[in-house]
Design an enzyme around this catalytic site. Structure first.
Site, PDB file in Angstrom:
ATOM      1  CG  ASN A   9      -1.592   1.234   1.421  1.00 50.34           C
ATOM      2  OD1 ASN A   9      -1.827   2.164   0.582  1.00 50.34           O
ATOM      3  ND2 ASN A   9      -2.417   1.350   2.630  1.00 50.34           N
ATOM      4  CD1 TRP A  10       3.935   1.159  -2.510  1.00 50.60           C
ATOM      5  CD2 TRP A  10       3.970   2.047  -4.445  1.00 50.60           C
ATOM      6  NE1 TRP A  10       4.574   0.205  -3.195  1.00 50.60           N
ATOM      7  CE2 TRP A  10       4.667   0.872  -4.436  1.00 50.60           C
ATOM      8  CE3 TRP A  10       3.732   2.593  -5.664  1.00 50.60           C
ATOM      9  CZ2 TRP A  10       5.586   0.248  -5.497  1.00 50.60           C
ATOM     10  CZ3 TRP A  10       4.521   1.955  -6.759  1.00 50.60           C
ATOM     11  CH2 TRP A  10       5.344   1.231  -6.832  1.00 50.60           C
ATOM     12  CE  LYS A  11      -0.319   3.352   4.681  1.00 53.28           C
ATOM     13  NZ  LYS A  11      -0.064   3.453   6.215  1.00 53.28           N
ATOM     14  CG  HIS A  93      -5.879   1.774   4.978  1.00 53.24           C
ATOM     15  ND1 HIS A  93      -5.608   2.979   5.744  1.00 53.24           N
ATOM     16  CD2 HIS A  93      -5.013   0.966   4.691  1.00 53.24           C
ATOM     17  CE1 HIS A  93      -4.266   2.464   6.354  1.00 53.24           C
ATOM     18  NE2 HIS A  93      -3.980   1.481   5.697  1.00 53.24           N
ATOM     19  CD  GLU A  95      -2.958   5.459   6.602  1.00 54.02           C
ATOM     20  OE1 GLU A  95      -2.995   5.406   5.578  1.00 54.02           O
ATOM     21  OE2 GLU A  95      -1.965   5.105   7.380  1.00 54.02           O
ATOM     22  CD  GLU A 178      -3.770  -2.441   7.421  1.00 53.11           C
ATOM     23  OE1 GLU A 178      -2.536  -2.380   7.129  1.00 53.11           O
ATOM     24  OE2 GLU A 178      -4.728  -1.476   7.215  1.00 53.11           O
ATOM     25  N   GLY A 184       1.968   2.671  10.627  1.00 50.57           N
ATOM     26  CA  GLY A 184       2.653   3.886  10.470  1.00 50.57           C
ATOM     27  C   GLY A 184       3.345   4.636  11.916  1.00 50.57           C
ATOM     28  CB  SER A 225       4.825  -0.776  11.804  1.00 46.36           C
ATOM     29  OG  SER A 225       4.230   0.377  11.867  1.00 46.36           O
ATOM     30  N   GLY A 246       2.767  -1.071   4.543  1.00 41.69           N
ATOM     31  CA  GLY A 246       2.818   0.375   4.086  1.00 41.69           C
ATOM     32  C   GLY A 246       4.152   1.099   3.942  1.00 41.69           C
ATOM     33  N   GLY A 247       4.649   1.751   4.914  1.00 46.64           N
ATOM     34  CA  GLY A 247       6.119   2.357   4.608  1.00 46.64           C
ATOM     35  C   GLY A 247       7.203   1.416   3.977  1.00 46.64           C
TER      36      GLY A 247
HETATM   37  P1  PGA Z   1       2.436   0.692   7.705  1.00 43.78           P
HETATM   38  O1  PGA Z   1       0.926   0.731   6.995  1.00 43.78           O
HETATM   39  O2  PGA Z   1       3.254  -0.729   7.145  1.00 43.78           O
HETATM   40  O3  PGA Z   1       3.171   2.029   7.319  1.00 43.78           O
HETATM   41  O4  PGA Z   1       2.171   0.618   9.082  1.00 43.78           O
HETATM   42  C1  PGA Z   1       0.182  -0.474   6.712  1.00 43.78           C
HETATM   43  C2  PGA Z   1      -0.961  -0.222   6.205  1.00 43.78           C
HETATM   44  O5  PGA Z   1      -1.558   1.183   6.367  1.00 43.78           O
HETATM   45  O6  PGA Z   1      -1.634  -0.910   5.412  1.00 43.78           O
END
Ligand code: PGA
Length: 280
Positions: A9-11, A93, A95, A178, A184, A225, A246-247
């Site tokens: 997930n590159w956000k 998600h 976010e 999650e 994050g 994370s 994500g990151g």
């Molecule tokens: P993260 O994000 O690995 O940066 O914590 C995971 C996600 O939101 O899918």
């Protein structure tokens, strides 16, 4: 036997040109045929990433879809617009729940749009830190699942006799657990905690009327994370089937390490399944 899936997930990162180049490099360094790989770039980069990944075996996913088919929704993207660009989509998600106020009822309708348009949904669920500390983590996730699936069931399909029936949710759904406090933040849940939640999710699906083997067969990813250093703890758990990253998914070396570790689990599962060939 459940597949092993690593979804990136590159956000809100990468320009279209950067995304195409990064996707091609990641596909090259993570060429593991036994692991299902998915890259979810921003909408504007989908075409570049789809072109860069053509023939690589890596699928393309969107990070969201709108709950309606079409209409006066400025700035939004409908599931049907993703045809030829993406075959997966993340919905719900945390976010988006946090920043756009997405509710389970809305997310359930997004699930319906995914199925109507041949997108494999990754449904995100997870509790806040205060909810975990209050011992309510499973109750929160149970409620999210129940409300999403009820809204999905109530939402009319846009498919017709001409277009044919949509896929069956039980056949395509992937769930990402999650814990919100681990996204994050660099904090991760323990592998054992994540596996316990995966077991609880399968039990909830059974209680919601999913027949066996569907409830047992649903792939459940851990997200929060995840890095090449931490992925092993999660994939050591038989109840977990991969990660939504994500990151770390923006870093080539991290993705190479994560997918390499995932391939060990995928091969072990294949070896344990009679009649299935590793690397096929
Ligand atoms: P993260 O994000 O690995 O940066 O914590 C995971 C996600 O939101 O899918």
């Amino acid at each position: 036997m459940r597949p092993v899936i690593i979804a990136a997930n590159w956000k809100m990162h990468t320009t279209p040109a950067e995304a195409g180049a990064l996707a091609a490099t990641i596909a090259e360094v993570s060429a593991e045929p036994d692991v299902e790989r998915v890259i979810c770039p921003p909408f504007v980069a989908l075409a570049h990433v789809a072109a860069a990944l053509a023939g690589s075996g890596v699928a393309v996913g969107a990070q969201n879809v709108h709950a309606e088919e079409a209409g006066a929704f400025t700035g939004e993207v409908a599931a049907g617009m993703l045809e030829g660009l993406a075959t997966w989509a993340i919905v719900g998600h945390s976010e988006r729940r946090r920043d756009q106020g997405e509710t389970d009822a809305l997310v359930g309708r997004k699930l319906r749009r995914c199925l109507d348009h041949g997108l494999r949904p990754i449904l995100c669920v997870g509790e806040q830190l205060a909810e975990r500390e209050a011992g309510r983590a499973v109750a929160v996730v149970r409620e999210q699942l129940a409300d999403c699936l009820a809204a999905f069931a109530a939402a009319p399909s846009s498919r017709s006799a001409e277009t044919g029936p949509p896929a069956v949710l039980e056949d395509v759904l992937v769930i990402a657990y999650e814990p919100v406090w681990a996204i994050g933040t660099g904090r991760t849940a323990s592998g054992a905690d994540a596996a316990a939640m995966a077991d609880a999710i399968r039990a909830v699906l059974g209680a919601l009327g999913w027949p066996e083997p569907a409830a047992t067969a649903v792939p459940i990813l851990y997200g929060g994370s995840v890095t090449s250093g931490s992925i092993g703890e999660f994939l050591a758990e038989p109840s977990l089937d991969g990660a939504l990253v994500g990151g770390a998914s923006l870093k080539v070396d991290e993705m190479a390490g994560i997918v390499a570790r995932a391939a060990l689990t995928a091969r072990a599962r294949l070896t344990a399944t009679p009649g299935v060939e590793v690397g096929s």
